[in-house]
Write a protein that holds these residues in place. Sequence first.
Motif, PDB file in Angstrom:
ATOM      1  N   GLN A 120       2.430  11.824  -4.876  1.00 53.54           N
ATOM      2  CA  GLN A 120       1.492  10.773  -4.212  1.00 53.54           C
ATOM      3  C   GLN A 120       2.056  10.575  -2.749  1.00 53.54           C
ATOM      4  O   GLN A 120       1.593  10.524  -1.846  1.00 53.54           O
ATOM      5  N   MET A 121       3.363  10.672  -2.713  1.00 52.14           N
ATOM      6  CA  MET A 121       4.198  10.489  -1.386  1.00 52.14           C
ATOM      7  C   MET A 121       3.809  11.537  -0.635  1.00 52.14           C
ATOM      8  O   MET A 121       3.422  11.200   0.532  1.00 52.14           O
ATOM      9  N   PHE A 122       3.806  12.837  -0.939  1.00 48.24           N
ATOM     10  CA  PHE A 122       3.449  13.667  -0.098  1.00 48.24           C
ATOM     11  C   PHE A 122       2.029  13.841   0.343  1.00 48.24           C
ATOM     12  O   PHE A 122       1.633  14.138   1.520  1.00 48.24           O
ATOM     13  N   ARG A 123       1.126  13.519  -0.836  1.00 53.16           N
ATOM     14  CA  ARG A 123      -0.220  13.386  -0.273  1.00 53.16           C
ATOM     15  C   ARG A 123      -0.689  12.346   0.787  1.00 53.16           C
ATOM     16  O   ARG A 123      -1.364  12.307   1.705  1.00 53.16           O
ATOM     17  N   THR A 124       0.047  11.059   0.611  1.00 51.84           N
ATOM     18  CA  THR A 124       0.075  10.154   1.437  1.00 51.84           C
ATOM     19  C   THR A 124       0.473  10.596   2.748  1.00 51.84           C
ATOM     20  O   THR A 124      -0.316  10.066   3.840  1.00 51.84           O
ATOM     21  N   ALA A 125       1.580  11.281   3.139  1.00 54.76           N
ATOM     22  CA  ALA A 125       1.930  11.903   4.213  1.00 54.76           C
ATOM     23  C   ALA A 125       1.118  12.608   5.072  1.00 54.76           C
ATOM     24  O   ALA A 125       1.031  12.454   6.339  1.00 54.76           O
ATOM     25  N   ASP A 126       0.282  13.438   4.300  1.00 58.24           N
ATOM     26  CA  ASP A 126      -0.815  14.320   4.660  1.00 58.24           C
ATOM     27  C   ASP A 126      -1.837  13.344   5.192  1.00 58.24           C
ATOM     28  O   ASP A 126      -2.237  13.720   6.269  1.00 58.24           O
ATOM     29  N   ARG A 127      -2.213  12.426   4.338  1.00 55.16           N
ATOM     30  CA  ARG A 127      -3.250  11.571   4.961  1.00 55.16           C
ATOM     31  C   ARG A 127      -3.080  10.774   6.053  1.00 55.16           C
ATOM     32  O   ARG A 127      -3.882  10.354   6.816  1.00 55.16           O
ATOM     33  N   THR A 128      -1.857  10.287   6.219  1.00 59.04           N
ATOM     34  CA  THR A 128      -1.506   9.395   7.230  1.00 59.04           C
ATOM     35  C   THR A 128      -0.571   9.896   8.542  1.00 59.04           C
ATOM     36  O   THR A 128      -0.051   9.487   9.533  1.00 59.04           O
ATOM     37  N   THR A 142       0.862  -1.274   0.025  1.00 58.95           N
ATOM     38  CA  THR A 142      -0.037   0.173   0.127  1.00 58.95           C
ATOM     39  C   THR A 142       0.926   1.299   0.029  1.00 58.95           C
ATOM     40  O   THR A 142       1.871   1.032   0.386  1.00 58.95           O
ATOM     41  N   ASP A 143       0.306   2.378  -0.327  1.00 57.99           N
ATOM     42  CA  ASP A 143       0.953   3.708  -0.407  1.00 57.99           C
ATOM     43  C   ASP A 143       1.635   3.946   1.068  1.00 57.99           C
ATOM     44  O   ASP A 143       2.626   4.394   1.089  1.00 57.99           O
ATOM     45  N   ALA A 144       0.703   3.565   2.164  1.00 59.29           N
ATOM     46  CA  ALA A 144       1.021   4.015   3.541  1.00 59.29           C
ATOM     47  C   ALA A 144       2.381   3.236   3.670  1.00 59.29           C
ATOM     48  O   ALA A 144       3.256   3.668   4.499  1.00 59.29           O
TER      49      ALA A 144
END
Length: 592
Positions: free
Chosen positions: A64-72, A15-17
Amino acid sequence: MHCIIQISDHFTPKTDAEILDRIIDGKHIRSVYQPIVSLADGEILGYEALSRISDDHLQMDIEQMFRTADRTNRAWELEALCRTKTLERAVDMGAEKKLFLNVNPNIIHDDGFKNGFTKRRLEEYGLDFRNVIFEITERVAVLDNHAFLSSIDHYKRQNYVIAIDDVGAGYSGLSVISDVRPNLIKLDMALVRNIDKDEIKQLLCKALANFTSGAGIKLIAEGIETEEELKTLIKLGVEFGQGYFLGIPETSFADIAPGKKEMIRKYHAKKYGEQRAGASIYTIIAHLSKPGCTFSPDERTETIYETLRQNPTITEFTVLEGGSAVGFMTRTDLNEILGGRYGFTIHSKKTVKQIIHTDFLRVNCSMPVDQVSRLAMQRPLEQLYNPIVVEREGQYLGIVTIKDLLDTCTKIEVDTAIHSNPLTRLPGNLLIEKEIMNRIFGDAPYCITYYDIDNFKAYNDGYGFQNGDIMLALVADILKNCAIRDEFVGHIGGDDFIVICDYHDGESFCKSVIDEFASHVLSLYHDEDVRNGYIVSKNRSGVTENFPIASLSIAGISNKERAYRDIDDFSRDIAQIKKKCKQQLGNYFEIH
């Protein structure tokens, strides 16, 4: 026989996370640096630091890496890792170069971010805080606008430099620029792409270049990928550029190729020469600039007061920090602050930076004086007669007094009047010839259109010279009103006019003029003549003849298909087109 089974502890994230966790925990980030270049001389202003994933097994798009960091909720951890990797190389950047750091706007007010960007912490990496530029990215929307603006103000009070990224896309609109008051703005690459082929993009870019120049903000164009894009941006007055055409992101702080630097200087010199030759008789503000009196921001107020007391000719002064103007004050303002019962006691020991005015008019040295005059007259009443600070690429050049500015503008008005047609107030033959020569011997797009009023002599003879002048004034007004894209409008003499468009497609302009003329010209005739569709007058041989209602013949030439290098060839061709147009009935235009 023993069988040994090796159990791998390698875990493949799915997963991205999980990929993000592996990146952060393993510190799999490397930094690359892309040059930001002056579009005046090709010198490096600084470098934008960009993050890349260093482990090829961890496949993820950077955004996508930075968006995932925001989401998690790992945004600050990722930012901290990227910043650490970036700053580790800062000592190799070179003195006085700027380091542009992309910052997630939603963590800029985070305590971890603030603690990570103290001046002491930056000094540990061998980096002067004045060379760090916080580039606010458009990765995510600003969730808490009040906290965001408060944090921006926090860093601006500490003299950090703020840049707004991706202007022209997403949330980075005029309201954010107005609220943040950034030091730099970066033009979104979507507006830069193919700007040499898109007139709407050129108009938008020119408007932003004029705005930033007047507001004392540096403009950077991102995503330059072709020579034609570079050439167009230079012509439009953009100060700085960035993109693969100038330099790719590298692990080292590389300079741009010598050939690219020479190209920039060539195009900038050409643009400057065209401006000087083609700006009618206007001059640029740099020619009026005088050194002026300056002080450092740490100078004590009482010392400045004593200096001014001993030098009555000093009526104002500018405060400079690192060569840039950070404040301005008049003698009157200083006396008001130090006056009163306790004014001197309270303020005399302060540094001038604590009392200086930071709201003052600054302009780029290449701005024409008439534009500066308009900006100066738009200031509040209390600032109306203050001198203007002049800068060259953000560095203090000098000041211009209102007296010198108004004297020059008056001279320009007089000179313009001398070379203008007395009836229509349009530029006459001397200025027209200069404008045509600039286009013919230049490389920029143009469309030159020649306007002739059909049957004007018959109308002039039949209705009298006074009414003839009214028709000429009508045509002049129509041409000026249709010139909404800064087209040059000139009056050759008699019933002959000229319009020069700095683009190829002159057809739409001609159609607008014809429509306006057709809807107004009938009002200049008697009702009986309108009903007849003609007037009775004498021709050039003195013979009575019926002459149709006046119409326009418009002959045009553009350099879309053919480039001229000889004024005689141009004159011959447009004369032939004009002759053909005059043979047509009614309003008619033709552009080659």
